[in-house]
Enzyme design. Structure first.
Site, PDB file in Angstrom:
ATOM      1  N   LYS A  53       0.839  -1.209   0.000  1.00 59.39           N
ATOM      2  CA  LYS A  53       0.000   0.000   0.000  1.00 59.39           C
ATOM      3  C   LYS A  53       0.869   1.253   0.000  1.00 59.39           C
ATOM      4  CE  LYS A  53      -3.767  -2.372   2.397  1.00 59.39           C
ATOM      5  NZ  LYS A  53      -4.366  -2.727   3.687  1.00 59.39           N
ATOM      6  N   GLN A  97      -3.673  -1.352  10.102  1.00 57.15           N
ATOM      7  CA  GLN A  97      -3.625  -2.678   9.478  1.00 57.15           C
ATOM      8  C   GLN A  97      -4.141  -3.732  10.462  1.00 57.15           C
ATOM      9  OE1 GLN A  97      -2.801  -3.349   6.193  1.00 57.15           O
ATOM     10  NE2 GLN A  97      -3.572  -5.374   6.691  1.00 57.15           N
ATOM     11  N   ASP A 120     -10.623   3.489   5.079  1.00 58.73           N
ATOM     12  CA  ASP A 120     -11.006   2.085   4.947  1.00 58.73           C
ATOM     13  C   ASP A 120     -12.526   1.930   4.962  1.00 58.73           C
ATOM     14  OD1 ASP A 120      -8.966   0.286   4.432  1.00 58.73           O
ATOM     15  OD2 ASP A 120      -8.287   0.239   6.525  1.00 58.73           O
TER      16      ASP A 120
END
Ligand code: NDP
Length: 289
Positions: A53, A97, A120
């Site tokens: 990412k 994460q 997200d």
């Protein structure tokens, strides 16, 4: 029947091409979209996901910083970091994460991210906006699925979309996106581990989204001829002494029966990263309004 491969690499490249002018516009207004990535502990898979990412952000000339915390970090320290990042104007998106170590309440941490930096799309405020048909930050994987289908001219309008899996990050949001009048306008069936006679439903699908996390589960016996298959699964298996990644669809079995499918790897995976970038750009653009 030929089974067309719906390449996530091709679709994500088209998305990045479109993002370049939006990034230029932001930069000309003095804003460089920035992502703060938070990694707790040393899970090898998480390390790879975060690296992929942040590398993508760097390659596009965007700002990205990785905040590493030890696996035994106190929950309160992590919450303090999130609070600092919420107030740091360099970052328009915050990514924590997953999975987090067991002693940390993941829901509490994700809910601590300010909803306007929740790239997200996991915060209840963003999930709520999606469910009432006013999407702001949509979780990256389902958003990427909608993009890849659109890129390859697979129209959901009036079709029957069957989703296997009801998680908050994949199954449920893709079922909502597919059903929204302004987006998919499809008829949607959401299946899960409590579904009786899964094949009865999956064989009705014009578009079948497999997001159950079970290696090569969906074979030809689960689909009707001509169906489009979206394979979300990422499963590591050992075969003949070798480790490899497979999806939730048995690609060999469905080839020749399905009209199209997203491969694993290089299908939905690249779209997930692409949509993280898109959501971060979108977050930065909110400052222009
Ligand atoms: P979860 O484990 O959170 O959810 C799985 C869902 O599938 C649950 O709703 C579960 O039902 C359902 N399910 C499990 N087994 C069956 C079965 N035999 N029949 C019917 N339903 C079943 O997984 P995620 O949604 O997080 O992920 C799904 C897969 O997608 C995983 O392989 C994951 O690695 C992958 N993934 C890939 C991404 C990408 O970028 N390509 C991003 C995110 C995930 P119940 O609710 O009843 O437990």
């Amino acid at each position: 029947m030929d089974t067309k491969i719906l390449s996530g690499l091709e679709a994500s490249k088209a998305l990045f091409d479109g993002l370049l002018s939006r990034i230029d516009n932001l930069k000309s207004n003095g804003i460089t979209p920035g992502l703060a990535a938070v990694l707790v502990g040393e899970n090898p898979a998480s390390e790879i996901y975060v690296r992929n990412k942040t590398k993508k952000f760097e390659s596009l000339g965007l700002k990205t910083d990785l905040f590493r915390l030890d696996s035994d970090v106190k929950e309160s320290e992590l919450l303090n970091l999130i609070n600092d990042l919420n107030h740091n104007n360099d970052f328009h998106g915050i990514l924590v994460q997953l999975p987090l170590p067991k002693h940390i309440d993941s829901e509490k941490v994700l809910n601590a991210i300010t909803p306007t930096k929740d790239v997200d799309g996991f915060h209840p405020e963003n999930a709520g906006l999606l469910s009432i048909g006013k999407p702001r930050f949509v979780p990256c994987t389902p958003k990427g699925i909608m993009y890849i289908l659109n890129h390859f001219n697979i129209d959901l309008n009036g079709k029957h979309v069957v989703v296997i899996g009801r998680s908050n990050i994949v199954g449920r949001p893709i079922s909502i996106l597919s059903s929204l009048k302004s987006l998919g306008n499809a008829t949607v069936t959401l299946c899960h581990s409590g579904t009786k006679d899964l094949k009865y439903f999956s064989k009705q699908a014009d578009i079948l989204v497999a997001a159950l996390g079970s290696p090569e589960f969906v074979d030809a016996s689960y689909i009707k001829k001509g169906a489009c298959l979206v394979d979300v699964g990422i499963n590591r298996i050992e075969k003949n002494g070798k480790s490899r990644i497979v999806g939730d669809v048995n690609q060999e079995s469905v080839t020749g029966v399905a009209s199209s499918l997203t491969p694993v790897p290089k299908g939905v995976g690249p779209m997930t990263i692409a949509m993280l970038v898109e959501n971060t750009v979108l977050s930065a653009e909110l400052l222009l309004n």
